[in-house]
Scaffold this motif. Structure first.
Motif, PDB file in Angstrom:
ATOM      1  N   LYS B  52       0.821  -1.226   0.000  1.00 12.37           N
ATOM      2  CA  LYS B  52       0.000   0.000   0.000  1.00 12.37           C
ATOM      3  C   LYS B  52       0.848   1.267   0.000  1.00 12.37           C
ATOM      4  CE  LYS B  52      -4.502  -1.351   1.739  1.00 12.37           C
ATOM      5  NZ  LYS B  52      -5.206  -0.787   0.601  1.00 12.37           N
ATOM      6  N   ASP B  53       2.151   1.118   0.042  1.00 12.20           N
ATOM      7  CA  ASP B  53       3.045   2.285   0.025  1.00 12.20           C
ATOM      8  C   ASP B  53       3.091   2.876  -1.373  1.00 12.20           C
ATOM      9  OD1 ASP B  53       5.434   0.821   2.325  1.00 12.20           O
ATOM     10  OD2 ASP B  53       3.606   1.987   2.685  1.00 12.20           O
ATOM     11  N   PHE B  54       2.682   4.127  -1.474  1.00 12.40           N
ATOM     12  CA  PHE B  54       2.573   4.819  -2.755  1.00 12.40           C
ATOM     13  C   PHE B  54       3.859   5.595  -3.029  1.00 12.40           C
ATOM     14  CE2 PHE B  54       0.645   6.831  -6.259  1.00 12.40           C
ATOM     15  CZ  PHE B  54       0.883   8.195  -6.205  1.00 12.40           C
ATOM     16  N   ASN B  55       4.381   5.466  -4.245  1.00 14.15           N
ATOM     17  CA  ASN B  55       5.592   6.171  -4.651  1.00 14.15           C
ATOM     18  C   ASN B  55       5.317   6.932  -5.940  1.00 14.15           C
ATOM     19  OD1 ASN B  55       7.876   4.859  -2.809  1.00 14.15           O
ATOM     20  ND2 ASN B  55       6.450   3.262  -3.424  1.00 14.15           N
ATOM     21  N   ASN B  56       5.315   8.246  -5.815  1.00 15.76           N
ATOM     22  CA  ASN B  56       5.011   9.101  -6.959  1.00 15.76           C
ATOM     23  C   ASN B  56       6.305   9.571  -7.595  1.00 15.76           C
ATOM     24  OD1 ASN B  56       3.184  10.512  -8.587  1.00 15.76           O
ATOM     25  ND2 ASN B  56       3.431  12.370  -7.396  1.00 15.76           N
ATOM     26  N   GLU B  57       6.384   9.567  -8.927  1.00 16.69           N
ATOM     27  CA  GLU B  57       7.545  10.133  -9.583  1.00 16.69           C
ATOM     28  C   GLU B  57       7.474  11.658  -9.509  1.00 16.69           C
ATOM     29  OE1 GLU B  57      10.272   8.264 -10.988  1.00 16.69           O
ATOM     30  OE2 GLU B  57       9.125   7.038  -9.570  1.00 16.69           O
ATOM     31  N   ALA B  58       8.620  12.296  -9.375  1.00 17.73           N
ATOM     32  CA  ALA B  58       8.658  13.748  -9.174  1.00 17.73           C
ATOM     33  C   ALA B  58       8.029  14.502 -10.347  1.00 17.73           C
ATOM     34  CB  ALA B  58      10.094  14.204  -8.969  1.00 17.73           C
ATOM     35  N   ASP B  59       8.142  13.952 -11.559  1.00 18.26           N
ATOM     36  CA  ASP B  59       7.640  14.673 -12.718  1.00 18.26           C
ATOM     37  C   ASP B  59       6.260  14.191 -13.166  1.00 18.26           C
ATOM     38  OD1 ASP B  59       9.638  12.944 -15.291  1.00 18.26           O
ATOM     39  OD2 ASP B  59       8.463  12.210 -13.589  1.00 18.26           O
ATOM     40  N   THR B  60       5.586  13.414 -12.351  1.00 16.88           N
ATOM     41  CA  THR B  60       4.217  13.007 -12.686  1.00 16.88           C
ATOM     42  C   THR B  60       3.283  14.175 -12.393  1.00 16.88           C
ATOM     43  OG1 THR B  60       4.639  10.683 -12.196  1.00 16.88           O
ATOM     44  CG2 THR B  60       2.345  11.395 -12.180  1.00 16.88           C
ATOM     45  N   PRO B  61       2.521  14.612 -13.400  1.00 16.09           N
ATOM     46  CA  PRO B  61       1.636  15.772 -13.173  1.00 16.09           C
ATOM     47  C   PRO B  61       0.584  15.473 -12.114  1.00 16.09           C
ATOM     48  CG  PRO B  61       1.902  15.307 -15.523  1.00 16.09           C
ATOM     49  CD  PRO B  61       2.491  14.146 -14.797  1.00 16.09           C
ATOM     50  N   ASP B  62       0.171  16.528 -11.425  1.00 10.05           N
ATOM     51  CA  ASP B  62      -0.868  16.399 -10.389  1.00 10.05           C
ATOM     52  C   ASP B  62      -2.194  15.916 -10.959  1.00 10.05           C
ATOM     53  OD1 ASP B  62       0.241  19.356  -8.570  1.00 10.05           O
ATOM     54  OD2 ASP B  62       0.909  17.263  -8.522  1.00 10.05           O
ATOM     55  N   ASN B  63      -2.349  16.073 -12.247  1.00 12.51           N
ATOM     56  CA  ASN B  63      -3.538  15.630 -12.958  1.00 12.51           C
ATOM     57  C   ASN B  63      -3.723  14.110 -12.879  1.00 12.51           C
ATOM     58  OD1 ASN B  63      -5.712  16.188 -14.627  1.00 12.51           O
ATOM     59  ND2 ASN B  63      -4.516  15.846 -16.513  1.00 12.51           N
ATOM     60  N   PHE B  64      -2.665  13.410 -12.563  1.00 17.12           N
ATOM     61  CA  PHE B  64      -2.698  11.950 -12.483  1.00 17.12           C
ATOM     62  C   PHE B  64      -2.719  11.531 -11.023  1.00 17.12           C
ATOM     63  CE2 PHE B  64      -1.858  10.641 -16.851  1.00 17.12           C
ATOM     64  CZ  PHE B  64      -1.351  11.805 -17.403  1.00 17.12           C
ATOM     65  N   GLN B  65      -3.679  10.671 -10.700  1.00 15.55           N
ATOM     66  CA  GLN B  65      -3.802  10.142  -9.349  1.00 15.55           C
ATOM     67  C   GLN B  65      -3.946   8.633  -9.440  1.00 15.55           C
ATOM     68  OE1 GLN B  65      -4.010  12.291  -6.469  1.00 15.55           O
ATOM     69  NE2 GLN B  65      -3.376  13.857  -7.943  1.00 15.55           N
ATOM     70  N   SER B  66      -3.699   7.966  -8.330  1.00 21.18           N
ATOM     71  CA  SER B  66      -3.822   6.520  -8.336  1.00 21.18           C
ATOM     72  C   SER B  66      -4.387   6.030  -7.020  1.00 21.18           C
ATOM     73  CB  SER B  66      -2.456   5.882  -8.592  1.00 21.18           C
ATOM     74  OG  SER B  66      -2.567   4.471  -8.663  1.00 21.18           O
ATOM     75  N   ARG B  67      -5.026   4.894  -7.087  1.00 25.35           N
ATOM     76  CA  ARG B  67      -5.563   4.217  -5.900  1.00 25.35           C
ATOM     77  C   ARG B  67      -5.267   2.739  -6.005  1.00 25.35           C
ATOM     78  NH1 ARG B  67     -11.151   4.268  -7.108  1.00 25.35           N
ATOM     79  NH2 ARG B  67     -10.702   5.106  -9.185  1.00 25.35           N
ATOM     80  N   ARG B  68      -4.956   2.150  -4.840  1.00 22.24           N
ATOM     81  CA  ARG B  68      -4.793   0.700  -4.791  1.00 22.24           C
ATOM     82  C   ARG B  68      -5.569   0.205  -3.581  1.00 22.24           C
ATOM     83  NH1 ARG B  68       0.688  -3.125  -4.522  1.00 22.24           N
ATOM     84  NH2 ARG B  68      -0.382  -5.033  -5.163  1.00 22.24           N
ATOM     85  N   PRO B  69      -6.838  -0.140  -3.781  1.00 18.70           N
ATOM     86  CA  PRO B  69      -7.679  -0.524  -2.645  1.00 18.70           C
ATOM     87  C   PRO B  69      -7.326  -1.866  -2.033  1.00 18.70           C
ATOM     88  CG  PRO B  69      -8.865  -0.771  -4.719  1.00 18.70           C
ATOM     89  CD  PRO B  69      -7.570  -0.103  -5.059  1.00 18.70           C
ATOM     90  N   ASN B  70      -6.712  -2.747  -2.813  1.00 21.13           N
ATOM     91  CA  ASN B  70      -6.282  -4.048  -2.293  1.00 21.13           C
ATOM     92  C   ASN B  70      -5.145  -4.573  -3.163  1.00 21.13           C
ATOM     93  OD1 ASN B  70      -7.501  -5.443  -4.605  1.00 21.13           O
ATOM     94  ND2 ASN B  70      -9.464  -4.986  -3.615  1.00 21.13           N
ATOM     95  N   THR B  71      -4.634  -5.754  -2.828  1.00 20.44           N
ATOM     96  CA  THR B  71      -3.473  -6.295  -3.541  1.00 20.44           C
ATOM     97  C   THR B  71      -3.756  -6.476  -5.026  1.00 20.44           C
ATOM     98  OG1 THR B  71      -2.784  -7.488  -1.566  1.00 20.44           O
ATOM     99  CG2 THR B  71      -1.872  -8.246  -3.648  1.00 20.44           C
ATOM    100  N   SER B  72      -4.980  -6.815  -5.372  1.00 19.57           N
ATOM    101  CA  SER B  72      -5.292  -7.215  -6.740  1.00 19.57           C
ATOM    102  C   SER B  72      -5.586  -6.065  -7.682  1.00 19.57           C
ATOM    103  CB  SER B  72      -6.501  -8.164  -6.741  1.00 19.57           C
ATOM    104  OG  SER B  72      -6.232  -9.322  -5.984  1.00 19.57           O
ATOM    105  N   PHE B  73      -6.047  -4.949  -7.169  1.00 21.70           N
ATOM    106  CA  PHE B  73      -6.547  -3.882  -8.033  1.00 21.70           C
ATOM    107  C   PHE B  73      -5.750  -2.594  -7.870  1.00 21.70           C
ATOM    108  CE2 PHE B  73     -10.388  -5.437 -10.003  1.00 21.70           C
ATOM    109  CZ  PHE B  73     -10.688  -6.546  -9.235  1.00 21.70           C
ATOM    110  N   CYS B  74      -5.642  -1.876  -8.997  1.00 22.20           N
ATOM    111  CA  CYS B  74      -5.020  -0.566  -8.978  1.00 22.20           C
ATOM    112  C   CYS B  74      -5.713   0.285 -10.041  1.00 22.20           C
ATOM    113  CB  CYS B  74      -3.520  -0.688  -9.296  1.00 22.20           C
ATOM    114  SG  CYS B  74      -2.563   0.749  -8.863  1.00 22.20           S
ATOM    115  N   PHE B  75      -5.925   1.560  -9.739  1.00 23.58           N
ATOM    116  CA  PHE B  75      -6.639   2.451 -10.641  1.00 23.58           C
ATOM    117  C   PHE B  75      -5.784   3.670 -10.957  1.00 23.58           C
ATOM    118  CE2 PHE B  75     -10.594   0.215 -10.416  1.00 23.58           C
ATOM    119  CZ  PHE B  75     -10.629  -0.324  -9.145  1.00 23.58           C
TER     120      PHE B  75
END
Lengths: 111, 111
Positions: B52-75
């Motif tokens: 569940k530890d989220f790692n964002n790249e420094a140059d990823t625009p704020d317009n992009f977000q992500s969620r990982r509600p469980n091991t199997s899924f990511c949005f």
């Protein structure tokens, strides 16, 4: 800036020949090295992984790693037209899960 | 077969209209990645999760977000897509042996 460099090609080889693809990387602490094949419009597909110096063979594919010279190569023996694709080199450092990809080498195998 | 699945395979949206891309995996890998790939370019890492530890790249625009509600899924959520966000979006997974496997990708078109 950690970088992975590949010749963009296209590299053209006749059917049945050996295709040699090369990759250099800048981060000396890189530990794991991968070759992916990507057909146009498709996602990358893992072909080989290599972790220690020397050669690793899998069917028609041989990966070669030289950490002192910071290069990794992929040989494709008996190249087939179906091998025509872009080959991506990827590198990962120690203690990280971040892959650094090269821009890929486009291979054309001529029938 | 264990695999990485992405939905939809093709997504068309209008400029500024939010869009969500989904990824699921049956590999039970603890690391999940989102990449953006444009034509003839290397996959560009947007972010990755170790569990569940989220790692964002420094140059990823704020317009992009992500969620990982469980091991199997990511949005991947793109809050206000621009024309420059048209690309192939690739989800990938890996485990502690570092071999990374990609889903088939979602091709995003922004009108």
């Amino acid at each position: 800036q950690k970088e992975v460099e590949q010749n963009s090609g296209p590299l053209s080889v006749p059917e049945g020949a050996i295709a040699s693809l090369n990759c250099t990387y800048s981060d000396r602490v890189s530990q794991s090295f991968f070759w992916y094949r990507q057909y146009s419009g498709k996602s990358p597909e893992l072909i080989m992984s290599i972790y220690s110096n020397g050669d690793k063979e899998d069917g028609r594919f041989t990966a070669q790693l030289n950490k002192a010279s910071q290069y990794v190569s992929l040989l494709i023996r008996d190249s087939q037209p179906s091998d025509s694709a872009t080959y991506l080199c990827a590198v990962i450092g120690s203690g990280t899960y971040k892959y650094i990809f090269g821009t890929g080498t486009r291979l054309k195998v001529l029938a | 077969d264990a695999m990485v699945i992405q939905n939809p395979r093709y997504q068309v949206t209008q400029f500024g209209k939010p869009v969500t891309l989904s990824c699921s995996q049956t590999l039970n890998h603890n690391v999940m990645y989102w990449y953006q790939q444009k034509s003839s370019q290397a996959p560009k890492l947007l972010f990755h999760y170790y569990d569940k530890d989220f790692n964002n790249e420094a140059d990823t625009p704020d317009n992009f977000q992500s969620r990982r509600p469980n091991t199997s899924f990511c949005f991947l959520d793109i809050r206000s897509p621009g024309l420059g966000d048209a690309a192939m979006y690739l989800c990938a997974t890996s485990s502690d042996d570092n071999e990374q496997f990609f889903g088939p990708g979602t091709r995003l078109t922004v009108l």
